[in-house]
Motif scaffolding. Structure first.
Motif, PDB file in Angstrom:
ATOM      1  N   VAL A  78       0.909  -1.221  -0.046  1.00 13.15           N
ATOM      2  CA  VAL A  78       0.067   0.054   0.026  1.00 13.15           C
ATOM      3  C   VAL A  78       0.924   1.269  -0.086  1.00 13.15           C
ATOM      4  CG1 VAL A  78      -1.748  -1.191   1.149  1.00 13.15           C
ATOM      5  CG2 VAL A  78      -0.163  -0.025   2.578  1.00 13.15           C
ATOM      6  N   ASP A  79       0.340   2.409  -0.291  1.00 12.75           N
ATOM      7  CA  ASP A  79       0.869   3.626  -0.441  1.00 12.75           C
ATOM      8  C   ASP A  79       0.091   4.502   0.393  1.00 12.75           C
ATOM      9  OD1 ASP A  79       2.336   5.871  -0.918  1.00 12.75           O
ATOM     10  OD2 ASP A  79       1.366   6.275  -2.951  1.00 12.75           O
ATOM     11  N   VAL A  80       0.388   4.567   1.802  1.00  7.04           N
ATOM     12  CA  VAL A  80      -0.310   5.314   2.797  1.00  7.04           C
ATOM     13  C   VAL A  80      -0.027   6.871   2.685  1.00  7.04           C
ATOM     14  CG1 VAL A  80      -0.445   5.773   5.431  1.00  7.04           C
ATOM     15  CG2 VAL A  80      -0.325   3.635   4.322  1.00  7.04           C
ATOM     16  N   GLU A  81       1.179   7.054   2.452  1.00  2.96           N
ATOM     17  CA  GLU A  81       1.491   8.514   2.191  1.00  2.96           C
ATOM     18  C   GLU A  81       1.080   9.374   0.729  1.00  2.96           C
ATOM     19  OE1 GLU A  81       5.877   8.752   2.822  1.00  2.96           O
ATOM     20  OE2 GLU A  81       5.902   8.099   5.034  1.00  2.96           O
ATOM     21  N   GLY A  82       0.742   8.357   0.045  1.00  2.00           N
ATOM     22  CA  GLY A  82       0.195   8.819  -1.151  1.00  2.00           C
ATOM     23  C   GLY A  82       1.264   9.484  -2.197  1.00  2.00           C
ATOM     24  N   ASP A  83       2.528   9.250  -2.003  1.00  2.00           N
ATOM     25  CA  ASP A  83       3.716   9.700  -2.800  1.00  2.00           C
ATOM     26  C   ASP A  83       3.881   8.805  -4.104  1.00  2.00           C
ATOM     27  OD1 ASP A  83       4.857   7.477  -1.410  1.00  2.00           O
ATOM     28  OD2 ASP A  83       6.518   8.537  -0.541  1.00  2.00           O
ATOM     29  N   GLY A  84       3.047   7.701  -4.258  1.00  2.00           N
ATOM     30  CA  GLY A  84       3.442   6.728  -5.617  1.00  2.00           C
ATOM     31  C   GLY A  84       4.531   5.780  -5.302  1.00  2.00           C
ATOM     32  N   ILE A  85       5.054   5.506  -3.877  1.00  2.00           N
ATOM     33  CA  ILE A  85       6.043   4.580  -3.686  1.00  2.00           C
ATOM     34  C   ILE A  85       5.272   3.787  -2.557  1.00  2.00           C
ATOM     35  CG2 ILE A  85       8.281   4.048  -2.749  1.00  2.00           C
ATOM     36  CD1 ILE A  85       8.321   5.596  -5.555  1.00  2.00           C
ATOM     37  N   GLY A  86       5.449   2.177  -2.943  1.00  2.00           N
ATOM     38  CA  GLY A  86       5.134   1.572  -1.870  1.00  2.00           C
ATOM     39  C   GLY A  86       5.709   1.460  -0.589  1.00  2.00           C
ATOM     40  N   ASP A  87       4.834   1.481   0.707  1.00  2.00           N
ATOM     41  CA  ASP A  87       5.448   1.304   1.823  1.00  2.00           C
ATOM     42  C   ASP A  87       6.341  -0.031   2.357  1.00  2.00           C
ATOM     43  OD1 ASP A  87       4.297   3.867   2.183  1.00  2.00           O
ATOM     44  OD2 ASP A  87       2.520   3.037   2.897  1.00  2.00           O
ATOM     45  N   ILE A  88       6.094  -1.003   1.412  1.00  2.00           N
ATOM     46  CA  ILE A  88       6.832  -2.276   1.887  1.00  2.00           C
ATOM     47  C   ILE A  88       7.581  -2.587   0.667  1.00  2.00           C
ATOM     48  CG2 ILE A  88       5.467  -3.019   3.712  1.00  2.00           C
ATOM     49  CD1 ILE A  88       4.158  -4.942   1.671  1.00  2.00           C
ATOM     50  N   PRO A  89       8.725  -3.203   0.569  1.00  4.61           N
ATOM     51  CA  PRO A  89       9.642  -3.570  -0.655  1.00  4.61           C
ATOM     52  C   PRO A  89       8.920  -4.758  -1.245  1.00  4.61           C
ATOM     53  CG  PRO A  89      10.999  -3.578   1.226  1.00  4.61           C
ATOM     54  CD  PRO A  89       9.388  -3.218   1.896  1.00  4.61           C
ATOM     55  N   TYR A  90       9.259  -4.487  -2.663  1.00  3.16           N
ATOM     56  CA  TYR A  90       8.800  -5.954  -3.434  1.00  3.16           C
ATOM     57  C   TYR A  90       9.750  -6.712  -3.635  1.00  3.16           C
ATOM     58  CZ  TYR A  90       7.536  -8.084  -7.761  1.00  3.16           C
ATOM     59  OH  TYR A  90       7.179  -8.947  -8.866  1.00  3.16           O
ATOM     60  N   VAL A  91       9.343  -7.971  -3.347  1.00  4.20           N
ATOM     61  CA  VAL A  91      10.443  -9.045  -3.535  1.00  4.20           C
ATOM     62  C   VAL A  91      10.099 -10.032  -4.858  1.00  4.20           C
ATOM     63  CG1 VAL A  91      11.211 -11.160  -2.488  1.00  4.20           C
ATOM     64  CG2 VAL A  91      10.584  -9.325  -0.882  1.00  4.20           C
ATOM     65  N   ALA A  92      11.135  -9.964  -5.793  1.00  2.06           N
ATOM     66  CA  ALA A  92      10.856 -10.244  -6.837  1.00  2.06           C
ATOM     67  C   ALA A  92      11.096 -11.929  -6.957  1.00  2.06           C
ATOM     68  CB  ALA A  92      11.669  -9.796  -8.310  1.00  2.06           C
ATOM     69  N   PHE A  93      10.347 -12.578  -6.295  1.00  2.12           N
ATOM     70  CA  PHE A  93      10.196 -14.244  -6.102  1.00  2.12           C
ATOM     71  C   PHE A  93       8.847 -14.705  -5.966  1.00  2.12           C
ATOM     72  CE2 PHE A  93      10.596 -18.029  -3.751  1.00  2.12           C
ATOM     73  CZ  PHE A  93      11.418 -18.776  -4.246  1.00  2.12           C
ATOM     74  N   SER A  94       8.582 -15.762  -6.734  1.00  2.63           N
ATOM     75  CA  SER A  94       7.428 -16.616  -6.895  1.00  2.63           C
ATOM     76  C   SER A  94       7.810 -17.983  -6.974  1.00  2.63           C
ATOM     77  CB  SER A  94       6.608 -16.058  -7.989  1.00  2.63           C
ATOM     78  OG  SER A  94       5.336 -16.895  -8.163  1.00  2.63           O
ATOM     79  N   SER A  95       7.565 -18.653  -5.916  1.00  4.04           N
ATOM     80  CA  SER A  95       7.716 -20.212  -5.998  1.00  4.04           C
ATOM     81  C   SER A  95       6.689 -20.843  -7.243  1.00  4.04           C
ATOM     82  CB  SER A  95       7.277 -20.818  -4.624  1.00  4.04           C
ATOM     83  OG  SER A  95       8.085 -20.454  -3.676  1.00  4.04           O
ATOM     84  N   PHE A  96       5.489 -20.410  -7.197  1.00  2.00           N
ATOM     85  CA  PHE A  96       4.644 -20.893  -8.165  1.00  2.00           C
ATOM     86  C   PHE A  96       5.059 -20.204  -9.567  1.00  2.00           C
ATOM     87  CE2 PHE A  96       0.656 -20.098 -10.977  1.00  2.00           C
ATOM     88  CZ  PHE A  96       0.570 -21.722 -11.085  1.00  2.00           C
ATOM     89  N   GLY A  97       5.790 -18.985  -9.741  1.00  2.93           N
ATOM     90  CA  GLY A  97       6.316 -18.717 -11.101  1.00  2.93           C
ATOM     91  C   GLY A  97       7.345 -19.347 -11.362  1.00  2.93           C
ATOM     92  N   GLN A  98       8.207 -19.752 -10.634  1.00  4.15           N
ATOM     93  CA  GLN A  98       9.456 -20.832 -11.022  1.00  4.15           C
ATOM     94  C   GLN A  98       9.090 -21.906 -11.431  1.00  4.15           C
ATOM     95  OE1 GLN A  98      12.532 -19.723 -10.832  1.00  4.15           O
ATOM     96  NE2 GLN A  98      12.941 -18.356  -9.138  1.00  4.15           N
TER      97      GLN A  98
END
Length: 424
Positions: free
Chosen positions: A326-346
């Motif tokens: 989510v972007d609580v501050e509304g600055d266009g940047i997510g509040d938690i990091p994005y982890v580019a990993f997906s067991s299912f995608g692999q």
């Protein structure tokens, strides 16, 4: 009357054939003075023609040079400022071979049913424009390249269409080359770079090849505004970089490939402002340096956003359609990091049939667990400042709200004015 028409048609055909056969192409080339212009009249001319001096050759509509045997239709050797324009070629092996030339221009040529279209070596100030090269329906191993350039400097290949060859444009040991506004499809590699430096690849379209761009042992290359789509073979890539240094990939559209971009043993690579759509794997990297940066890109509809070896590569401020923060501050940047990993995608990139389970409750749960408990992957392929759609929506919404406010205010003033006029 019918008999008369038949006689006239036959006479015209014979005149055309005689006209073509009486024009001695090689004799006219030899007779043209240095720097002169030769106009070839309509007709099909069989032979193996040679140019060894400065000359401009232009064909009238309907001129075709047909190679005899396995020798090229046209050979250009040790000549400066040769211009070949508006001709068609066909050959069993190579249509045009040029060696040790400078200032050569090949324009508006049609080459069909050949093993190799154009083969050039040791050239300077070379211009190839508005060419059409079509190979044959044989397997890639039995084909040659559409355009092949070796050991040359200051080259431009532009506005050309190439199909059904081994490599559309093959470039080896070339310094300073521009590849602009070309299309290559149904070939092995769209454009193949080897041992090359200072290259600009721009506004090209690569469709339905094994790999769109193959770049190997090359440095200082820019690729921008290209489209690479539908490379779905077992070893298919939109773009593959091997042992590449100082490369910038910007504003490209990479759609429906087995792997969008693969990076192997490369250094100082910038991947910015690209649009990755519906690839099995968007970016794949192995043995990269810490200077390789993937930033300000858009990832939508990809099965797997990124995968790499232990070193990984840097992700920074990209948009991911599978980001659930989510972007609580509304600055266009997510509040938690994005982890580019997906067991299912692999699993799914190895077994595409698994795609039917996308968005199922179990897969959603697995994806959530990946981002929360997979600590080993969180050391690489992490975007600490992922972009979110809220920023885009806020901008659009603010524009809409301002417009609505102005329209509403105008309507209110108009209504009040009309009401007061009615009262009078």
């Amino acid at each position: 009357m019918k008999k008369l028409v038949s006689i006239v048609c036959f006479w015209l055909l014979m005149m055309g054939t005689t006209y073509a056969s009486e024009f001695d192409v090689q004799g006219e080339i030899d007779a043209t003075e240095e720097g002169g212009v030769l106009i070839i009249p309509p007709g099909h001319y069989k032979g193996n023609f040679t140019i060894t001096k400065s000359i401009v050759i232009k064909g009238e509509e309907g001129v075709k040079l047909v190679a005899l045997g396995k020798e090229p239709a046209l050979r250009i050797e040790q000549a400066n400022n040769v211009v070949i324009e508006n001709l068609a070629f066909t050959a069993k092996e190579k249509a045009i071979v040029a060696s040790d030339v400078e200032g050569m221009k090949l324009r508006q040529l049609t080459i069909e049913n050949v093993h190799t279209g154009i083969h050039i070596q040791r050239a300077k100030n070379l211009s190839l424009q508005r060419l059409s090269v079509t190979g044959n329906d044989e397997h890639y191993s039995k084909k040659g390249n559409g355009i092949a350039i070796f050991k040359s400097k200051d080259v431009i290949v532009a506005d050309s269409k190439i199909r059904k060859v081994q490599d559309g444009i093959y470039i080896e040991e070339v310094e300073r080359i521009a590849v602009h506004n070309n299309s290559v499809n149904n070939s092995r590699y769209g454009t193949h770079f080897m041992y090359t430096s200072d290259a600009d690849v721009q506004n090209n379209v690569y469709l339905h090849n094994v790999t769109g761009l193959m770049i190997m042992m090359t440095e200082h290359l820019q690729a921008s505004k290209n489209k690479l789509a539908n490379h779905q073979n077992l070893n298919g890539y939109g773009m593959l970089l091997y042992d590449v240094e100082h490369m910038s990939l910007q504003n490209n559209t990479i759609v429906n490939n087995r792997v969008g971009i693969a990076l192997q043993k490369s250094e100082i690579i910038l991947i910015k402002h690209n649009d990755f759509q519906m690839n099995q794997t968007a970016i794949e990297g192995t043995k990269l340096d810490s200077e390789t940066l993937v930033t300000a890109n858009q990832f939508t509809g990809n099965i797997l956003t990124a995968r790499s070896d232990r070193d990984g590569f840097r992700l920074e401020s990209n948009y991911y359609d599978n980001y659930f923060g989510v972007d609580v501050e509304g600055d266009g940047i997510g509040d938690i990091p994005y982890v580019a990993f997906s067991s299912f995608g692999q699993w799914m990139v190895r077994q595409p049939v698994y795609q039917y389970f996308i968005e199922s409750p179990s897969v959603t749960l697995l994806t959530t667990l990946d981002t929360q408990i997979n600590k080993t992957e969180q050391t690489v392929l992490v975007d600490d400042k992922p972009r979110v759609t809220m920023q885009q929506n806020v901008e659009k919404a603010s524009d809409i709200y301002i417009t609505q406010l102005l329209v509403g205010l105008l309507v209110s003033i108009s209504g009040l004015w009309l009401w007061r006029r009615g009262m009078k």
